[in-house]
Design an enzyme around this catalytic site. Sequence first.
Site, PDB file in Angstrom:
ATOM      1  CG  HIS A  72      -2.065  -0.996   1.119  1.00 57.43           C
ATOM      2  ND1 HIS A  72      -3.226  -0.884   2.014  1.00 57.43           N
ATOM      3  CD2 HIS A  72      -2.443  -2.009   0.188  1.00 57.43           C
ATOM      4  CE1 HIS A  72      -4.165  -1.934   1.786  1.00 57.43           C
ATOM      5  NE2 HIS A  72      -3.419  -2.430   0.469  1.00 57.43           N
ATOM      6  CE1 TYR A 201      -4.984   3.367   9.239  1.00 60.46           C
ATOM      7  CE2 TYR A 201      -5.330   3.343  11.825  1.00 60.46           C
ATOM      8  CZ  TYR A 201      -4.525   2.849  10.538  1.00 60.46           C
ATOM      9  OH  TYR A 201      -3.697   1.803  10.671  1.00 60.46           O
ATOM     10  N   PRO A 294      -3.326  -0.482  19.212  1.00 62.12           N
ATOM     11  CG  PRO A 294      -5.238  -1.949  18.764  1.00 62.12           C
ATOM     12  CD  PRO A 294      -4.324  -1.029  19.598  1.00 62.12           C
ATOM     13  CE  LYS A 298       4.954   2.495  13.300  1.00 61.62           C
ATOM     14  NZ  LYS A 298       4.931   2.109  12.217  1.00 61.62           N
ATOM     15  CE1 TYR A 383      -0.824   3.572  10.113  1.00 65.38           C
ATOM     16  CE2 TYR A 383       0.357   2.221   8.365  1.00 65.38           C
ATOM     17  CZ  TYR A 383      -0.700   2.474   8.901  1.00 65.38           C
ATOM     18  OH  TYR A 383      -1.710   1.501   8.934  1.00 65.38           O
TER      19      TYR A 383
HETATM   20  P1  RFL Z   1       3.075 -12.551  21.319  1.00 64.08           P
HETATM   21  O1  RFL Z   1       2.665 -12.605  20.020  1.00 64.08           O
HETATM   22  O2  RFL Z   1       2.132 -12.277  22.330  1.00 64.08           O
HETATM   23  O3  RFL Z   1       4.005 -14.022  21.723  1.00 64.08           O
HETATM   24  C1  RFL Z   1       4.346 -14.467  22.902  1.00 64.08           C
HETATM   25  C2  RFL Z   1       4.266 -15.781  23.249  1.00 64.08           C
HETATM   26  O4  RFL Z   1       4.762 -16.202  24.549  1.00 64.08           O
HETATM   27  C3  RFL Z   1       4.057 -17.200  24.845  1.00 64.08           C
HETATM   28  N1  RFL Z   1       4.217 -17.274  26.421  1.00 64.08           N
HETATM   29  C4  RFL Z   1       4.731 -18.328  26.873  1.00 64.08           C
HETATM   30  N2  RFL Z   1       5.773 -19.150  26.374  1.00 64.08           N
HETATM   31  C5  RFL Z   1       6.371 -20.154  27.452  1.00 64.08           C
HETATM   32  N3  RFL Z   1       6.228 -20.049  28.571  1.00 64.08           N
HETATM   33  C6  RFL Z   1       5.349 -18.966  29.067  1.00 64.08           C
HETATM   34  N4  RFL Z   1       5.187 -18.904  30.795  1.00 64.08           N
HETATM   35  C7  RFL Z   1       4.720 -18.132  28.395  1.00 64.08           C
HETATM   36  N5  RFL Z   1       3.779 -17.131  28.536  1.00 64.08           N
HETATM   37  C8  RFL Z   1       3.437 -16.600  27.197  1.00 64.08           C
HETATM   38  C9  RFL Z   1       2.768 -16.885  24.477  1.00 64.08           C
HETATM   39  O5  RFL Z   1       1.745 -17.963  24.460  1.00 64.08           O
HETATM   40  C10 RFL Z   1       2.975 -16.432  23.006  1.00 64.08           C
HETATM   41  O6  RFL Z   1       2.862 -17.241  22.073  1.00 64.08           O
HETATM   42  O7  RFL Z   1       4.305 -11.402  21.715  1.00 64.08           O
HETATM   43  P2  RFL Z   1       5.533 -11.164  20.354  1.00 64.08           P
HETATM   44  O8  RFL Z   1       6.078 -12.253  19.862  1.00 64.08           O
HETATM   45  O9  RFL Z   1       6.271  -9.919  21.172  1.00 64.08           O
HETATM   46  O10 RFL Z   1       4.668 -10.505  19.127  1.00 64.08           O
HETATM   47  C11 RFL Z   1       4.106  -9.167  19.629  1.00 64.08           C
HETATM   48  C12 RFL Z   1       2.765  -9.189  18.501  1.00 64.08           C
HETATM   49  O11 RFL Z   1       1.995 -10.413  18.468  1.00 64.08           O
HETATM   50  C13 RFL Z   1       1.799  -7.900  18.770  1.00 64.08           C
HETATM   51  O12 RFL Z   1       2.706  -6.867  19.259  1.00 64.08           O
HETATM   52  C14 RFL Z   1       0.969  -7.559  17.828  1.00 64.08           C
HETATM   53  O13 RFL Z   1       0.075  -8.448  17.397  1.00 64.08           O
HETATM   54  C15 RFL Z   1       0.303  -6.310  17.700  1.00 64.08           C
HETATM   55  N6  RFL Z   1      -0.602  -5.839  16.650  1.00 64.08           N
HETATM   56  C16 RFL Z   1      -0.319  -5.093  15.589  1.00 64.08           C
HETATM   57  N7  RFL Z   1       1.072  -5.002  15.377  1.00 64.08           N
HETATM   58  C17 RFL Z   1       1.482  -4.387  14.418  1.00 64.08           C
HETATM   59  O14 RFL Z   1       2.520  -4.190  14.264  1.00 64.08           O
HETATM   60  N8  RFL Z   1       0.419  -3.950  13.338  1.00 64.08           N
HETATM   61  C18 RFL Z   1      -1.144  -4.206  13.508  1.00 64.08           C
HETATM   62  O15 RFL Z   1      -1.719  -3.723  12.512  1.00 64.08           O
HETATM   63  C19 RFL Z   1      -1.299  -4.746  14.677  1.00 64.08           C
HETATM   64  N9  RFL Z   1      -2.537  -5.066  14.889  1.00 64.08           N
HETATM   65  C20 RFL Z   1      -1.966  -5.968  17.072  1.00 64.08           C
HETATM   66  C21 RFL Z   1      -3.019  -5.782  16.103  1.00 64.08           C
HETATM   67  C22 RFL Z   1      -2.478  -6.762  18.254  1.00 64.08           C
HETATM   68  C23 RFL Z   1      -4.016  -6.814  18.692  1.00 64.08           C
HETATM   69  N10 RFL Z   1      -4.243  -7.727  19.609  1.00 64.08           N
HETATM   70  C24 RFL Z   1      -5.083  -8.824  19.698  1.00 64.08           C
HETATM   71  C25 RFL Z   1      -3.294  -7.636  20.783  1.00 64.08           C
HETATM   72  C26 RFL Z   1      -4.392  -5.923  16.192  1.00 64.08           C
HETATM   73  C27 RFL Z   1      -4.695  -6.665  17.311  1.00 64.08           C
HETATM   74  C28 RFL Z   1      -6.069  -6.875  17.282  1.00 64.08           C
HETATM   75  C1  PHB Z   2      -5.366  -4.642  11.285  1.00 62.85           C
HETATM   76  O1  PHB Z   2      -5.492  -4.896  10.031  1.00 62.85           O
HETATM   77  O2  PHB Z   2      -5.674  -5.636  12.059  1.00 62.85           O
HETATM   78  C2  PHB Z   2      -4.930  -3.412  11.725  1.00 62.85           C
HETATM   79  C3  PHB Z   2      -4.434  -2.628  10.878  1.00 62.85           C
HETATM   80  C4  PHB Z   2      -3.967  -1.350  11.207  1.00 62.85           C
HETATM   81  C5  PHB Z   2      -4.052  -1.009  12.491  1.00 62.85           C
HETATM   82  C6  PHB Z   2      -4.546  -2.088  13.375  1.00 62.85           C
HETATM   83  C7  PHB Z   2      -4.982  -3.169  13.049  1.00 62.85           C
HETATM   84  O3  PHB Z   2      -3.670   0.267  12.726  1.00 62.85           O
END
Ligand code: RFL
Ligand code: PHB
Length: 390
Positions: A72, A201, A294, A298, A383
Site C-alpha cells: 500500500h 482511519y 493498535p 506498530k 507509520y
Molecule cells: P506474542 O505474539 O504475544 O507472543 C508471545 C508468546 O509467548 C508465549 N508465552 C509463553 N511461552 C512459554 N512460557 C510462558 N510462561 C509463556 N507465556 C507466554 C505466548 O503464548 C505467546 O505465544 O508476542 P510477540 O512475539 O512479542 O509479538 C507481538 C505481537 O504479537 C503484537 O505486538 C501485535 O500483534 C500487535 N498488533 C499489531 N501490531 C502491528 O505491528 N500491526 C498491527 O496492525 C497490529 N494490529 C495487534 C493488532 C494486536 C492485536 N491484539 C489482539 C493484541 C491488532 C490486534 C487486534
Molecule cells: C489490522 O488490520 O488488524 C490493523 C491494521 C491497522 C491498525 C491496526 C490493526 O492500525
Amino acid sequence: MRTQVAIIGAGPAGMLLSHLLAAEGVGSVVVETRSEEYVASRIRAGILEQSTVDLLRATGLGERLDAEGHRHRGIYLQWPGERHHLDFVDLTGRSVWVYGQTEVQKDLVAARTAAGQQVYYEVGDTALHDLETDHPSVTFTDASGAEVRVRADAVAGCDGSFGPSRCAVPSSVRQQWERVYPYSWLGILADVAPSTDELIYAWHPDGFALHSMRSSSVSRFYVQVPNDTSLDDWSDDRIWTALADRLGHGQDGWSLETGPITDRSVLPMRSFVATPMRHGRLFLAGDAAHIVPPTGAKGLNLAVADVALLAPALAALVRGSSSLADSYSDTALRRVWRCTHFSWWMTSMLHTSGDPFDAELQLSQLRWVCSSRAGAAGLAENYAGLPIGF
Ligand code: RFL
Ligand code: PHB
C-alpha cells in the site's frame, strides 16, 4: 539440555529470533505454553512496515509475502464529509504491506521446521534461573509431563505481555510506564471484499472506526467502544450500522459492502513500557517489554525491530564480545519510545472522548495533517516506519 540461547515464547518475536540466530550460526531452543495451532491462528496484526518487509525478504522469508501480500502506498484519514489520502511513497519513499501476522507466523514456523529448530509447545511452569551469572537456565514441564532444564549462554524473553520474563527483572531495577485508555476496539473479520483500496482511519463523533483488510476477499474492521463492552450487546446489524455511519457510507458515492462475520473480539487499549530490556543474561523483546495501542499498527513491527537488534548482539555475546549486548536496551528503547509516542498520538487524534473541546482540537489536527506536507510527512515517516536501529 544445553543450547546457546533459550527463547521463551514462539510468537513472532521468539520465532524470528531463532531464525536470525540460526543465520548467524547460533543455536537456540524455543519453549511455548500454547499449541502450535493456537499460536498460528491468533488473529492480530495486519500491517508490516517497510523495514519489517526488508528484513523478512533479506532473511529468506519474503516469498509468500511477495506473492500474497499487498503493498500500500499510504492510508486514508477521514472525518464527516471529508476523506484524504496520504501517499507515504510520495512523502517519504517508503510504503507498508498488508500481510497478516498469522501469515508471518506460518512462514516463520515453516522455515524453522525445515531447519530442524527445536520448539517445545504446550509447556507448563516456565521458570528462569541464574540470570545474573553466565550460565542461566530455563526450566519447564513438557507436554508429556517431564521436567526439563535448558542451560544456555543467554535467555531471550519473547513471551508477550503476560509471560514470566519481564518479572524476572528485579523490581529494584525495573521501571514501568503505563497509560490505560478509556475505550476499547471491537474488531471483526468478515468474508467480504474490501470496500477500499487502502486502509481508512475515520474520526467520527460516535467514535473511531478503521477499515482494514487481509486479502481481496477478507476485510478487517474495528469500531471504538466503551471499556467493558460485551459482544452480546453488538448484533451483526449494530456493528455494520456503526461501521457504515462512521466510515461514511453514502458520502460522495462511496458505499460499504457487508458480509458474513467470521471472528469478533473486544480489545482493551494500553501503552506500556518496562525498562531496562536487559538484566544480566536475560534480554526482553517484543510485547514482553512494551505494548502499544493498535492505532499506529506498530506492535508486531516493534517486536521485529527488537529481535533484529538482539540477534547480532546475542551472536557476539556467545562468542565473547559483550558491547552490542550492553547497548541493546538503550538502542532498542529509542525506537520503542518513538513508536510509543506515535501510537499514543494516533490514538489521541482519532478517538472521541466526549469532550467538545478535545473534538475541535482533533479536527484541527486532522485538517493540518491532511493539508500540510510537513504534517503529512511526519505521520508518514512514523507509520511507514523508521529504519531499524533508529
Ligand atoms: P506474542 O505474539 O504475544 O507472543 C508471545 C508468546 O509467548 C508465549 N508465552 C509463553 N511461552 C512459554 N512460557 C510462558 N510462561 C509463556 N507465556 C507466554 C505466548 O503464548 C505467546 O505465544 O508476542 P510477540 O512475539 O512479542 O509479538 C507481538 C505481537 O504479537 C503484537 O505486538 C501485535 O500483534 C500487535 N498488533 C499489531 N501490531 C502491528 O505491528 N500491526 C498491527 O496492525 C497490529 N494490529 C495487534 C493488532 C494486536 C492485536 N491484539 C489482539 C493484541 C491488532 C490486534 C487486534
Ligand atoms: C489490522 O488490520 O488488524 C490493523 C491494521 C491497522 C491498525 C491496526 C490493526 O492500525
